[in-house]
Design an enzyme around this catalytic site. Structure first.
Site, PDB file in Angstrom:
ATOM      1  CG  ASN A 112     144.311  50.344 121.544  1.00 41.25           C
ATOM      2  OD1 ASN A 112     143.856  49.056 121.637  1.00 41.25           O
ATOM      3  ND2 ASN A 112     144.290  51.053 120.676  1.00 41.25           N
ATOM      4  CG  ASP A 142     140.794  55.329 115.816  1.00 43.81           C
ATOM      5  OD1 ASP A 142     140.337  56.145 115.189  1.00 43.81           O
ATOM      6  OD2 ASP A 142     141.403  55.712 116.620  1.00 43.81           O
ATOM      7  CG  MET A 188     138.726  61.131 112.561  1.00 43.21           C
ATOM      8  SD  MET A 188     137.822  61.300 113.916  1.00 43.21           S
ATOM      9  CE  MET A 188     137.691  62.727 114.354  1.00 43.21           C
ATOM     10  NE  ARG A 190     145.638  58.961 118.014  1.00 46.14           N
ATOM     11  CZ  ARG A 190     146.091  60.393 118.277  1.00 46.14           C
ATOM     12  NH1 ARG A 190     145.101  61.204 117.627  1.00 46.14           N
ATOM     13  NH2 ARG A 190     147.165  60.790 118.339  1.00 46.14           N
ATOM     14  CD  GLU A 246     143.108  61.212 112.328  1.00 52.34           C
ATOM     15  OE1 GLU A 246     142.576  62.077 112.394  1.00 52.34           O
ATOM     16  OE2 GLU A 246     142.943  60.403 113.256  1.00 52.34           O
ATOM     17  CE1 TYR A 295     136.263  65.001 117.276  1.00 57.40           C
ATOM     18  CE2 TYR A 295     134.922  67.105 118.219  1.00 57.40           C
ATOM     19  CZ  TYR A 295     135.898  66.073 118.175  1.00 57.40           C
ATOM     20  OH  TYR A 295     136.875  66.204 119.307  1.00 57.40           O
ATOM     21  CD  GLN A 297     136.107  60.383 110.537  1.00 56.91           C
ATOM     22  OE1 GLN A 297     136.696  59.407 110.102  1.00 56.91           O
ATOM     23  NE2 GLN A 297     136.549  61.431 110.150  1.00 56.91           N
TER      24      GLN A 297
HETATM   25  O1  F6P Z   1     140.327  57.975 119.108  1.00 59.78           O
HETATM   26  C1  F6P Z   1     139.322  58.004 118.002  1.00 59.78           C
HETATM   27  C2  F6P Z   1     139.448  59.188 117.239  1.00 59.78           C
HETATM   28  O2  F6P Z   1     138.286  59.537 116.552  1.00 59.78           O
HETATM   29  C3  F6P Z   1     140.725  59.417 116.398  1.00 59.78           C
HETATM   30  O3  F6P Z   1     140.392  58.532 115.173  1.00 59.78           O
HETATM   31  C4  F6P Z   1     141.252  60.829 115.922  1.00 59.78           C
HETATM   32  O4  F6P Z   1     142.453  61.024 115.740  1.00 59.78           O
HETATM   33  C5  F6P Z   1     140.783  61.322 117.623  1.00 59.78           C
HETATM   34  O5  F6P Z   1     139.886  60.362 118.061  1.00 59.78           O
HETATM   35  C6  F6P Z   1     140.386  62.785 117.878  1.00 59.78           C
HETATM   36  O6  F6P Z   1     140.285  62.920 119.052  1.00 59.78           O
HETATM   37  P1  F6P Z   1     139.770  64.274 119.801  1.00 59.78           P
HETATM   38  O7  F6P Z   1     138.218  64.332 119.551  1.00 59.78           O
HETATM   39  O8  F6P Z   1     140.342  63.959 121.394  1.00 59.78           O
HETATM   40  O9  F6P Z   1     140.476  65.162 118.960  1.00 59.78           O
END
Ligand code: F6P
Length: 417
Positions: A112, A142, A188, A190, A246, A295, A297
């Site tokens: 986004n 996401d 994950m 968000r 999460e 990570y 996933q």
């Molecule tokens: O934006 C994708 C995402 O995988 C989210 O689901 C997760 O919260 C976030 O990235 C984790 O991001 P980072 O690797 O920056 O901690």
């Protein structure tokens, strides 16, 4: 005739198929015969600002094939939003880098926030009377970009998570003891529950199979109702498997758990699964195991969805077509034509209309009690995880690519943020 160069960059969280989009961009740009060099930025938009460019000419066809099947971001990535309050310094710098390297097209792969950058960079080009064409390439595990039926990256992460829940569910069921056993998996996503919802595919329509409960951010976490359901399931089956997104929130809207928050306000999520599992143990006394694939996933290149991979390639290829056709400010989006057999195509969407929005699970995808997702949600997701692409194996491990990029010589003074 002088041919301008094309620059590809990706930002934000990476996916297991993000490099398939990158490889498709490189291949399509070369095949067009209209592009001079194909550059990639090292670490996304930060790499553009820092003039950290890579010439992809070193990637021969075999290397492109290998790139396409390698998870992680081969060109690095970053979390960075173009500032609004710097007096235009970042935009000035971007256009200086475009001019210094004769960039005619910028292809920006992201979620986004990145689509917002695409819209803003294209608007800035128009304001300056600059010929740059900027096109978005959607991706995110996401699955929350508006304007597209699904997001490249989601299908593979969904497949990995549904598989993990299926397998861990079998394990938990076999370890049923007199005290009741609970398995909790935090995923994950968000602010949206797409990935959590995907784990419901593991049950294959059987309410007695894992996951028995799916908690998503779209439904507020009602602890009493949740614990009552866990108890009911354990009393009936001896065990219970729970998926926790999460980003689940308490009834007052606050996050159940946030891991950290940086100076710019970026919140890293994590820990909601353990919090929920501990609460089950404290209140109901059941033994628990919990997992946070984190990570794993996003990077499960050994268990890709062929559908997802095909869509990642398609958006990369079509983004080049849009760019060369001068359709700046657009992104190729996936349009679902039919559920079964699944059919889809790619259509152009205006990034300004979708930037910074977030696509949540629709009401019809979350059960009224907020403790699971619906058959409609599973019907939507099922085709997205389908199709096998086993990786080539070397020495018992997936044979992924490793890169040693040659940097393009800098032509500007160092960027001062
Ligand atoms: O934006 C994708 C995402 O995988 C989210 O689901 C997760 O919260 C976030 O990235 C984790 O991001 P980072 O690797 O920056 O901690």
């Amino acid at each position: 005739m002088r041919q301008q160069n094309l620059l590809y960059a990706h930002s934000g969280g990476v996916t297991a198929v993000i490099n398939a989009s990158a490889a498709a961009v490189v291949a399509a740009a070369r095949a067009s015969g209209r592009v001079g060099k194909v550059f990639a930025a090292w670490r996304g938009i930060v790499g553009v600002l820092e003039e950290a460019l890579i010439d992809t000419a070193g990637l021969d066809e075999a290397a492109l094939v290998r790139l396409a099947r390698t998870p992680g971001g081969a060109f690095g990535s970053c979390r960075f939003d173009l500032p609004h309050d710097d007096g235009g310094a970042a935009m000035d710098r971007l256009f200086a880098v475009f001019d210094a390297h004769d960039i005619g097209w910028l292809l920006y792969n992201g979620g986004n926030g990145s689509m917002d950058a695409v819209a803003r960079i294209q608007a800035e080009a128009a304001r300056r009377g600059h010929a740059l064409v900027c096109v978005g390439v959607p991706k995110t595990v996401d699955n929350d970009i508006v304007g597209t039926d699904c997001c490249p990256g989601f299908g593979s992460a969904a497949r990995y998570l549904a598989t993990s829940m299926l397998e861990a569910g079998l394990d938990t069921a076999s370890m049923v003891g007199s005290k009741g056993s609970v398995f909790v998996m935090e995923v994950m996503g968000r602010n949206t529950g797409w990935l959590a919802a995907a784990t419901a595919l593991a049950a294959q329509g059987d309410p007695d199979r894992a996951p028995h409960i799916v908690l998503v951010p779209e439904a507020r976490f009602d602890e009493a109702a949740f614990l009552a359901r866990v108890r009911e399931i354990v009393e009936r089956l001896g065990y219970c498997a729970v998926t926790v997104a999460e980003g689940i929130r308490r009834p007052d809207g606050s996050l159940l758990m946030e891991k950290s928050r940086d100076a710019r306000g970026y919140v890293q999520l994590g820990g909601a699964g353990l919090a929920v599992a501990r609460r089950i143990n404290e209140r109901l006394g059941y033994k628990f195991h919990w997992a946070i694939p984190d990570y794993l996933q996003r990077s499960a290149g050994h268990w890709l969805s062929a559908t997802d991979r095909a869509q990642a390639e398609a958006v990369g290829r079509v983004a080049v077509e849009y760019a060369l056709a001068g359709q700046g400010g657009t992104m190729p989006a996936i349009r679902r034509l039919q559920d079964a057999p699944y059919r889809w195509d790619v259509v152009a969407v205006d990034t300004a209309a979708v930037a910074n929005l977030e696509r949540s699970l629709p009401d019809g995808f979350v059960r009224a009690d907020g403790l699971h997702v619906t058959t409609a949600a599973c019907d939507y997701m099922r085709p997205l995880i389908e199709g096998e692409i086993p990786p080539p194996v070397a020495g018992g491990l997936p044979d992924y690519g490793r890169w040693d990029w040659a940097p393009v010589a800098r032509r500007l003074a160092a960027w001062q943020a």
